[in-house]
Design an enzyme around this catalytic site. Sequence first.
Site, PDB file in Angstrom:
ATOM      1  N   LYS A  41      -5.718  -2.143  -2.945  1.00  0.00           N
ATOM      2  CA  LYS A  41      -6.892  -1.877  -2.105  1.00  0.00           C
ATOM      3  C   LYS A  41      -7.628  -3.179  -1.801  1.00  0.00           C
ATOM      4  O   LYS A  41      -8.089  -3.408  -0.686  1.00  0.00           O
ATOM      5  CB  LYS A  41      -7.849  -0.903  -2.804  1.00  0.00           C
ATOM      6  CG  LYS A  41      -7.296   0.520  -2.955  1.00  0.00           C
ATOM      7  CD  LYS A  41      -7.615   1.392  -1.750  1.00  0.00           C
ATOM      8  CE  LYS A  41      -6.920   2.753  -1.868  1.00  0.00           C
ATOM      9  NZ  LYS A  41      -7.095   3.597  -0.687  1.00  0.00           N
ATOM     10  N   ASN A  64      -5.476   7.277   7.188  1.00  0.00           N
ATOM     11  CA  ASN A  64      -5.614   6.738   5.829  1.00  0.00           C
ATOM     12  C   ASN A  64      -6.931   5.976   5.730  1.00  0.00           C
ATOM     13  O   ASN A  64      -7.325   5.280   6.675  1.00  0.00           O
ATOM     14  CB  ASN A  64      -4.431   5.812   5.526  1.00  0.00           C
ATOM     15  CG  ASN A  64      -4.398   5.415   4.072  1.00  0.00           C
ATOM     16  OD1 ASN A  64      -5.294   4.729   3.573  1.00  0.00           O
ATOM     17  ND2 ASN A  64      -3.370   5.864   3.368  1.00  0.00           N
ATOM     18  N   ARG A 109      -5.786   9.994 -11.388  1.00  0.00           N
ATOM     19  CA  ARG A 109      -5.189  10.685 -10.238  1.00  0.00           C
ATOM     20  C   ARG A 109      -4.766   9.636  -9.226  1.00  0.00           C
ATOM     21  O   ARG A 109      -5.449   9.390  -8.245  1.00  0.00           O
ATOM     22  CB  ARG A 109      -6.203  11.674  -9.635  1.00  0.00           C
ATOM     23  CG  ARG A 109      -5.589  12.709  -8.726  1.00  0.00           C
ATOM     24  CD  ARG A 109      -6.273  12.708  -7.361  1.00  0.00           C
ATOM     25  NE  ARG A 109      -5.913  11.542  -6.597  1.00  0.00           N
ATOM     26  CZ  ARG A 109      -6.677  10.941  -5.695  1.00  0.00           C
ATOM     27  NH1 ARG A 109      -7.867  11.367  -5.440  1.00  0.00           N
ATOM     28  NH2 ARG A 109      -6.258   9.878  -5.033  1.00  0.00           N
ATOM     29  N   ASP A 155     -13.901   6.057  -2.362  1.00  0.00           N
ATOM     30  CA  ASP A 155     -12.971   5.950  -1.244  1.00  0.00           C
ATOM     31  C   ASP A 155     -12.276   7.276  -0.947  1.00  0.00           C
ATOM     32  O   ASP A 155     -12.040   7.626   0.207  1.00  0.00           O
ATOM     33  CB  ASP A 155     -11.941   4.878  -1.616  1.00  0.00           C
ATOM     34  CG  ASP A 155     -11.037   4.508  -0.474  1.00  0.00           C
ATOM     35  OD1 ASP A 155     -11.508   4.531   0.674  1.00  0.00           O
ATOM     36  OD2 ASP A 155      -9.870   4.177  -0.735  1.00  0.00           O
ATOM     37  N   ASP A 156     -11.953   8.010  -1.998  1.00  0.00           N
ATOM     38  CA  ASP A 156     -11.190   9.251  -1.815  1.00  0.00           C
ATOM     39  C   ASP A 156     -12.058  10.370  -1.251  1.00  0.00           C
ATOM     40  O   ASP A 156     -11.574  11.234  -0.532  1.00  0.00           O
ATOM     41  CB  ASP A 156     -10.568   9.676  -3.146  1.00  0.00           C
ATOM     42  CG  ASP A 156      -9.693   8.572  -3.694  1.00  0.00           C
ATOM     43  OD1 ASP A 156      -8.705   8.229  -3.025  1.00  0.00           O
ATOM     44  OD2 ASP A 156     -10.024   8.012  -4.748  1.00  0.00           O
ATOM     45  N   TYR A 174       0.865  -1.175   0.000  1.00  0.00           N
ATOM     46  CA  TYR A 174       0.000   0.000   0.000  1.00  0.00           C
ATOM     47  C   TYR A 174       0.904   1.228   0.000  1.00  0.00           C
ATOM     48  O   TYR A 174       2.101   1.121  -0.279  1.00  0.00           O
ATOM     49  CB  TYR A 174      -0.889  -0.115   1.261  1.00  0.00           C
ATOM     50  CG  TYR A 174      -2.104   0.742   1.274  1.00  0.00           C
ATOM     51  CD1 TYR A 174      -3.066   0.631   0.284  1.00  0.00           C
ATOM     52  CD2 TYR A 174      -2.301   1.672   2.297  1.00  0.00           C
ATOM     53  CE1 TYR A 174      -4.196   1.431   0.311  1.00  0.00           C
ATOM     54  CE2 TYR A 174      -3.433   2.466   2.336  1.00  0.00           C
ATOM     55  CZ  TYR A 174      -4.372   2.343   1.334  1.00  0.00           C
ATOM     56  OH  TYR A 174      -5.481   3.134   1.357  1.00  0.00           O
ATOM     57  N   ASN A 228      -0.785  11.532  -0.285  1.00  0.00           N
ATOM     58  CA  ASN A 228       0.008  10.329  -0.482  1.00  0.00           C
ATOM     59  C   ASN A 228       0.683  10.348  -1.842  1.00  0.00           C
ATOM     60  O   ASN A 228       0.197  11.008  -2.742  1.00  0.00           O
ATOM     61  CB  ASN A 228      -0.910   9.094  -0.400  1.00  0.00           C
ATOM     62  CG  ASN A 228      -1.567   8.982   0.954  1.00  0.00           C
ATOM     63  OD1 ASN A 228      -0.922   9.121   1.982  1.00  0.00           O
ATOM     64  ND2 ASN A 228      -2.870   8.740   0.957  1.00  0.00           N
ATOM     65  N   GLU A 246     -11.969   4.615  -7.198  1.00  0.00           N
ATOM     66  CA  GLU A 246     -10.695   4.929  -6.577  1.00  0.00           C
ATOM     67  C   GLU A 246      -9.806   5.741  -7.508  1.00  0.00           C
ATOM     68  O   GLU A 246      -9.599   5.363  -8.668  1.00  0.00           O
ATOM     69  CB  GLU A 246      -9.985   3.606  -6.218  1.00  0.00           C
ATOM     70  CG  GLU A 246      -8.785   3.772  -5.329  1.00  0.00           C
ATOM     71  CD  GLU A 246      -9.150   4.141  -3.896  1.00  0.00           C
ATOM     72  OE1 GLU A 246      -9.990   3.462  -3.285  1.00  0.00           O
ATOM     73  OE2 GLU A 246      -8.573   5.129  -3.390  1.00  0.00           O
ATOM     74  N   ASP A 247      -9.301   6.823  -7.010  1.00  0.00           N
ATOM     75  CA  ASP A 247      -8.282   7.617  -7.698  1.00  0.00           C
ATOM     76  C   ASP A 247      -8.692   8.076  -9.104  1.00  0.00           C
ATOM     77  O   ASP A 247      -7.883   8.071 -10.048  1.00  0.00           O
ATOM     78  CB  ASP A 247      -6.935   6.874  -7.700  1.00  0.00           C
ATOM     79  CG  ASP A 247      -6.341   6.802  -6.286  1.00  0.00           C
ATOM     80  OD1 ASP A 247      -7.050   7.212  -5.335  1.00  0.00           O
ATOM     81  OD2 ASP A 247      -5.200   6.356  -6.123  1.00  0.00           O
TER      82      ASP A 247
HETATM   83  O1  LIG Z   1      -4.359   4.985  -1.211  1.00  0.00           O
HETATM   84  C1  LIG Z   1      -4.162   5.662  -0.189  1.00  0.00           C
HETATM   85  O2  LIG Z   1      -3.176   5.541   0.539  1.00  0.00           O
HETATM   86  C2  LIG Z   1      -5.207   6.662   0.228  1.00  0.00           C
HETATM   87  C3  LIG Z   1      -5.953   7.118  -0.949  1.00  0.00           C
HETATM   88  O3  LIG Z   1      -7.013   6.631  -1.265  1.00  0.00           O
HETATM   89  C4  LIG Z   1      -5.304   8.104  -1.823  1.00  0.00           C
HETATM   90  O4  LIG Z   1      -4.308   8.716  -1.436  1.00  0.00           O
HETATM   91  O5  LIG Z   1      -5.811   8.260  -2.937  1.00  0.00           O
HETATM   92 MG   LIG Z   2      -7.316   6.784  -3.342  1.00  0.00          MG
END
Ligand SMILES: O=C([O-])CC(=O)C(=O)O
Ligand SMILES: [Mg+2]
Length: 566
Positions: A185, A466, A167, A280-281, A114, A422, A257-258
Amino acid sequence: MESTLKDMRDGVSDQLVTPWTYSVASGYSLLRDPQYNKGLAFTERERDAHYLRGLLPPATATQQLQEKKLMHNIRQYQVPLQKYMALTELQERNERLFYKLLIDNVEELLPIVYTPTVGEACQKYGSIFRRPQGLYISLKEKGRILEVLKNWPEKSIQVIVVTDGERILGLGDLGCQGMGIPVGKLALYTALGGVRPSACLPVTIDVGTNNEQLLKDEFYIGLRQKRATGKEYAELLNEFMSAVKQNYGEKVLVQFEDFANHNAFELLAKYGTTHLVFNDDIQGTAAVVLAGVVAALKLIGGTLSDHKFLFLGAGEAGTGIAELIALEISKKTNVPVEETRKKIWLVDSKGLIVSSRKDPLQNFKKPWAHEHEPVKDLLDAVKALKPTVLIGSSGVGRTFTKEVIEALSSFNEKPLIMALSNPTSQSECTAEEAYTWSKGRAIFASGSPFDPVEYDGKVFVPGQSNNAYIFPGFGLGLVISGAIRVHDDMLLAASEALAGQVSQENFDKGLIYPPFSNIRKISAQIAANVAAKAYELGVATRIPRPENLVKYAESCMYSPLYRNYR
Ligand SMILES: O=C([O-])CC(=O)C(=O)O
Ligand SMILES: [Mg+2]
């Protein structure tokens, strides 16, 4: 449905199971199947029964001994990316052993599978690529996404984590190489939340990348084109979301995610009413930060509504957290959320978000455009607003400067500083900087892990704020209750459960989160609280409601211990 729930109750048992691979005459493919392979841990009886004689050396080993050996080997590597690759290989060779290692050594291995190492892995994904993990859906698959889903070997999927790679953490557009994130994840979904690995599906949607460096990189694994946008993008995502529902039903969780800001907010709003979706973000990060802030009140004093919050970064994390804090204050004080939002201020790349900037502002920033004269940057905003809590969600490293932290510390006895971006390279400040510049007074937490810091003869242990604390338990709660929609109240329920797990012993060290070593217990508490809320809201379909939800959540959690084969 009952059968999938039974499958989930995959706990320790002496029951014999059939390793369901295709081979009959030779055990060779059993050894190559990560779901069933046990390596030297195959017993004599299993070696006879499954045609493994001669395919293994004579010695047998326990899972414990295998774990000891692997941890020893992994510790030999000095370079984190090498550890990442060794763990990936283990995951593809012997899945249960991989999860046994991850669960038993979570604090040591989390920074590898991670953040921060997974970020570096994504940047170099093309050159370290050996075997594909997860499902790739690119523009080439347009019109055929349902077929692509059917190519995946597992049929009963409970959780999908999907990215379009635009992203990745605070590292920007990594295109198709973002796959490392859904894979990582979901490894945590299993290790931390107990969702069985075969029910987890990592997906990367490849619509191209605007990352010039990757487009030129000969080892790049994605489509070599600029990102599709607008209608073309929306249609591909729509086809994906429809195919997912058609193939897996209403109860499959899709975790976004992202994604880049604009798409993240739009997708969540668009599919939130028709699918079980979670960003999640935006939402996971919000729940974990709210939990940390609520827990921190024990150290910094006051109630949530006594505090003034200043954010650097007004994207998914920043506005998501701000909204959840405003909602919680509103619920606790019976003040409308339009009012409670006024305790929260956000700075973006153009300065403080104020009402005079409202016109060209993106929609998700508009609720935060309060009355104030223009302020050009973070330092001036700190001085003008005198916040008690400073939260970094900008994706830009080293932006909490000495001046900023000194200013914040000049009017706060115990400033709460959360540097969330991060990986470590993008953190708004380091733990050492926060403690040193505040002269040991800051309560500090960060998105990526930092080691304890010694300052003025005292050891300070920074917490890791986190979303990994939240999403595994949150998802488990949805899965075990058969929830079909996510509601903000479930986020508050998750957050409350996490805050409730911080012990006096943690507080004494300055920690506002419990250690990750207890995460499975914490996840069960979160899952139970989320499931309870799902039943209360009438969106749970698993009837009847189990009486003791914590016990039920625990009983559903995947165990990485080997099964005995008949
Ligand atoms: O993945 C991680 O550490 C936390 C998160 O969702 C991000 O930074 O986008
Ligand atoms: Mg993320």
